[in-house]
Every structure is written in C-alpha cells, then in structure tokens.
Design a protein around this motif. Sequence first.
Motif, PDB file in Angstrom:
ATOM      1  N   LYS A 185       0.828  -1.206   0.000  1.00 56.70           N
ATOM      2  CA  LYS A 185       0.000   0.000   0.000  1.00 56.70           C
ATOM      3  C   LYS A 185       0.862   1.256   0.000  1.00 56.70           C
ATOM      4  N   ARG A 233       2.995   3.118  -4.983  1.00 52.44           N
ATOM      5  CA  ARG A 233       2.213   3.144  -6.221  1.00 52.44           C
ATOM      6  C   ARG A 233       3.246   3.196  -7.338  1.00 52.44           C
ATOM      7  N   ASP A 234       3.505   2.058  -7.961  1.00 56.41           N
ATOM      8  CA  ASP A 234       4.627   1.959  -8.889  1.00 56.41           C
ATOM      9  C   ASP A 234       4.283   2.528 -10.261  1.00 56.41           C
ATOM     10  N   THR A 257      -0.520  10.958  -6.550  1.00 53.71           N
ATOM     11  CA  THR A 257      -0.919   9.712  -7.210  1.00 53.71           C
ATOM     12  C   THR A 257      -1.934   9.970  -8.321  1.00 53.71           C
ATOM     13  N   VAL A 291       1.719   7.860 -14.958  1.00 54.75           N
ATOM     14  CA  VAL A 291       1.832   6.476 -14.467  1.00 54.75           C
ATOM     15  C   VAL A 291       2.942   5.699 -15.168  1.00 54.75           C
ATOM     16  N   ALA A 306       6.402   7.183  -9.774  1.00 56.03           N
ATOM     17  CA  ALA A 306       5.893   6.315  -8.715  1.00 56.03           C
ATOM     18  C   ALA A 306       5.803   7.118  -7.413  1.00 56.03           C
TER      19      ALA A 306
END
Length: 618
Positions: free
Chosen positions: A386, A389-390, A420, A425, A429
């Motif tokens: 959690k 966020r790669d 995020t 994306v 990250a």
Amino acid sequence: MSETKYTEDNIRSLDWKEHIRLRPGMYIGKLGDGSSPDDGIYILLKEVIDNSIDEFVMGSGKTIEVAIKDGVVTVRDYGRGIPLGKLVDVVSKMNTGAKYDSKAFKKSVGLNGVGTKAVNALSSHFKVQAVRDGETKFATFETGALIEESAPEASSLRKGTKVQFTPDPSIFVNYKFRSEYVEKMLWNYVYLNPGLTIMFNGEKYYSENGLKDLLSDNINGEIMHDIIHLKGEDIEIALTHAERSQSEQYYSFVNGQHTTQGGTHQSALREALVRTIRDFYGKNYDAADIRQSVICAVSVKVIEPVFESQTKTKLGSNDIGPDGPTLRTFVNDFLKNNLDNFLHRNADVAEAIQKKIVRAERERKELSGIQKLARERAKKANLHNKKLRDCKIHYTDKDERHSETTLFITEGDSASGSITKSRDVKTQAVFSLKGKPLNCYGLTKKVVYENEEFNLLQAALNIEDGLENLRYNNVVIATDADVDGMHIRLLLITFFLQFFPELVQERHLYILQTPLFRVRNKKETIYCYSEEERRAAILKLGSKPEITRFKGLGEISPDEFKHFIGEEIRLEPVLLGPGQKIEDILAFYMGKNTPERQEFIIDNLRVEKDTEENLKEV
C-alpha cells in the motif's frame, strides 16, 4: 466510419535540423531545466567538450577553456582546428565528421559526428570558428540554419576550434546551468586525461594521478588502506575500502563517458575482484563480503562501444574490439595479474583487506536472520504494497524515457493522494510514509531491516546491493514546506547519507519545490514559489487579484498538482559540497545539540511574516 486516406501527401521528409528539433530525446535524452545532471543542457555542453578531448587524446592541445555566462556557453580548444573547407558541413551535415574514420578516432568519446549537429540544431544561437594553418573562418547559425559564413582570412591566433552556443529557451524552458554539475563533469574529464588542463570561468582543473585523484577527492570518510592504483593499456583501476560498513560504490567510465548505470565493464570488474581475492587468500569468501565497502573507479577504452541508451549511461558491449578478447576476460586477466602482484608486494594492504572481509562476514551473519525476515516481509508487501504506487517504466529498462523515472516520497495520505492522481503512471511512482521516519543517525544497518518502512523503501528502490539496479533515476522527497515537513526531509536525507551515500553522491536525490502561493484573476493564474515571485505576479495581474496561500501539499488539488510534477517540475538537488565529509555533516545536524549548532540556527533564522501581513504591504 470514414477511412483515413494514406497517399504520397502524407509522407513528410524532415531535414536534419527539423528532425533533431522535433525529436530531441533521440539525440540527447531528456530535456529538463538543468536541475538534474543528465538534463539536456549538460549533454550539449558535453558533446562540444568531447570533440576537444578527442584532440587532446590525439596529442594536440593540452588546454581547453570553458566559459558559461548568462546561459551562453563558450568552449575553446587548441587542437588542430576543423579543416576550414569543411567547417559548415561538420556542424550541420549528417554523416560528416572525422569520427567516421576509425583510424583517427578509434576510441573516441563523441557521438560519431552527430553531437555538434545536435547542439547546433537545439541552440537559438550557434557560432563555430576554426584556426588552422595561419587562417581562420567562422560560421553562425540560428536553430541550425546557417546565417553567416565568413571567407577564410589570415590570422595570428593559435590554432584550434572555438564553439559558442545558447541552448534554445523554447526547447529548454527556464533552464539554468548549475556550476556543481559542470564542475563534476570537468573534474571527470581531467581525472581521465592526466596532463590536460581545463579552465572554467577562470578556475583551473588539473589531475596528475588520474583515477587515484578521483577517489581521494571524493571519499567522504576514513578508508581502511591506501588507494590501490593499477594502470594498463586501455584500462585503469583505483580501489580502496571504506572504514565504515557501506554498500559498494563505483565510478565507471568507457572512452571517457561516465557510465552512471555501470554495464558490462563494471560487472566484469566485480566478478574479477571476487575471483582474484579468493585466489590470493586461498579461501572461498562470500562475494558480498569481499565487495562490501569497496570504493572503486574503473576506466576502459573500447573500440566502437555499444551503449544501452542514447545518453550512454550503461555499457552493453561484451568485447573490447572486433579482434580483441571479451571484456570479462580482459578485465579479469588485468586484475588477476596486477592486483595479485600488488597484494604480494604490500602485505599491510593485504592484511587490511582480509580484516575487512572477516568483519563483513561477521556482520552479515549477525544480520542474516533479520534480513531473511525483512525480505519475506518485503516480498509479501510487494504483492500488495500500500506504500508504493509503482510506475510502468524503470531506470533499468531499455526504454527511451528511463532517465525520467521518478519516485516521490510523500508524507500522509492527502499529499500522496494528490500526487498519485496527477502523476504520469509511466514514469512516476509514489511511496507514502506513515508519519515521521526514525532518526537513524549513529545506528547500524541492522535498523534498515528492523524498521519496516526503511526496509520497504530500500526494496522499492532496489539498492540493497548498490546502485546498479536502482529502479528510479530521480528520488524526490515531497514534503510540506513547514517545520514538520522540513524535519521529515532531514530524517530521510540522514537515512540515505548514513546507509546509501552513493545515492546522494551520484546526484539522484532531490527535494520537490511546490508553490507557496497562487495568484490569479479571471484571465490568468500564476503559481509562485517565493515572496519575490508573489510580488511580481501581483504587479503583473494588477487590480487586486485573488491570492491563495498553500500551507500543505494536500491542499493542492490533483488538477493543479499535475503542473508541478510535469514538464515544469522544479527540483532542488541534494548536493554535497566539495570536501564535505558525511560523518561531519550528520554529526552537526543530527548529533547531540551543540553550541555550534545552536549558534548556526540563530544565525540562519528566517522569520516569515504571516500571509495577511504580507498582503497589506502590496
């Protein structure tokens, strides 16, 4: 659905400069604004200097003069000078240049004649002047287009070439040359070319002992033994071990190019070091124990090297030339003979290295149980982490955008949520911290495995065994600009300096600059990063614009945040000043309170007035 016509009219031929300007990333990697050492403006500078270095390597011109003022770069060498009849072609015609003649430039550093043309095309102003055989000639260009070409005329100037260029501000937006990055580049040039003098804005750069000087100038703490310096044809190695336990640290070069991501030559060196040490001591020591705390610089010369990206940060070649041995064999044979001989002749160094290996073995065994548990935790967390966020592309990938890869380290859910939602994306990250990280000053590496947050951060970056597999080129601390945010920054910087100093030394660590104010009227919005920018925005917009003060990252909406982490991102690099020792820095900032630190804080206190008071002044 109507079918799109595909005819001869759809085929468009770009001339050389249009192609470079349309696809600059193909030639120089990312553009950037100068806040990162691999930003385009430094690649432009490097390509011009590379040509002057090639002249020095060929035995012509021992001094290079570099000047940067108000964004204008001037490079003057005293080599043979570009042949006057080819002056324009060399900087504006593809497939033209001496580097296609492998006899003259067998192991050159430049981009096979493309480099100067890329600089020309990406500069708003470009001027080249050559002096040769008692004559001189110059040519001036704008965005790659020839504006003026002089006729050759008699000259008493010293032979050589002078290039002056201004990076095009429409391509390199808000760019600024950072002297720290330029200085590091120039130092690397003189370390790799002993006997060369570079003058930069009046300062002299010179090295007598090559890579030995590189190590002694860059080591941040005590070392266990004198630097081992080995030189051969087409290879040079300098090697020592840090007194404190740390991961491996390498400075590697191919044909003068700083391969920050290593490659086949660095892998060959790591293997050869293990093999040579095992053979010398007659013991099958663990490879990790042999290499722990090693600080090493290696330079090899390869015929027509193959790199894994246009910016040449990682070597892909397996051979040193068409008819030569493999790099593995070449490096192994050199180290086997020369390091073995050195250790036989220097018993004190051999004894110090063995002590270091035994100590590393003991530490590894003490840590092994904790490491195993930590890795299992990290493995489970990777499946449903959690905190991370790669992104889709990583620094180790052969993707053309690999140098853009960024990990934002944020505090709290609101800040990480904004980033995020607005991030790219593919290349960005986010790692979310839970409150303030532990102050790890003075603690051993055991804490990296015992502290879940540190262990997951180490796993996310993939730096446990050094930087060779670093997953993100830019590691960005994104915290609020208040007291708590500043403290978190300091704690994170302490973590990296304490356990992964090479991340800072290799210029991968940054602070995200976010706006303090938004000033807008119905027509325009201006984001301001300082009090001066706020005042300028108010003057520009006039008639009482709406002013918002951002107190934390969580207050900035995702729609707005995308402006601050996109093309116009402002990053402040975390840099170590020349001669600064990591131990001294950490002791001063993170050790027990001392009168010196209290004095420093009082001297540097900056009282910021409340926003409302600021507004009254305008």
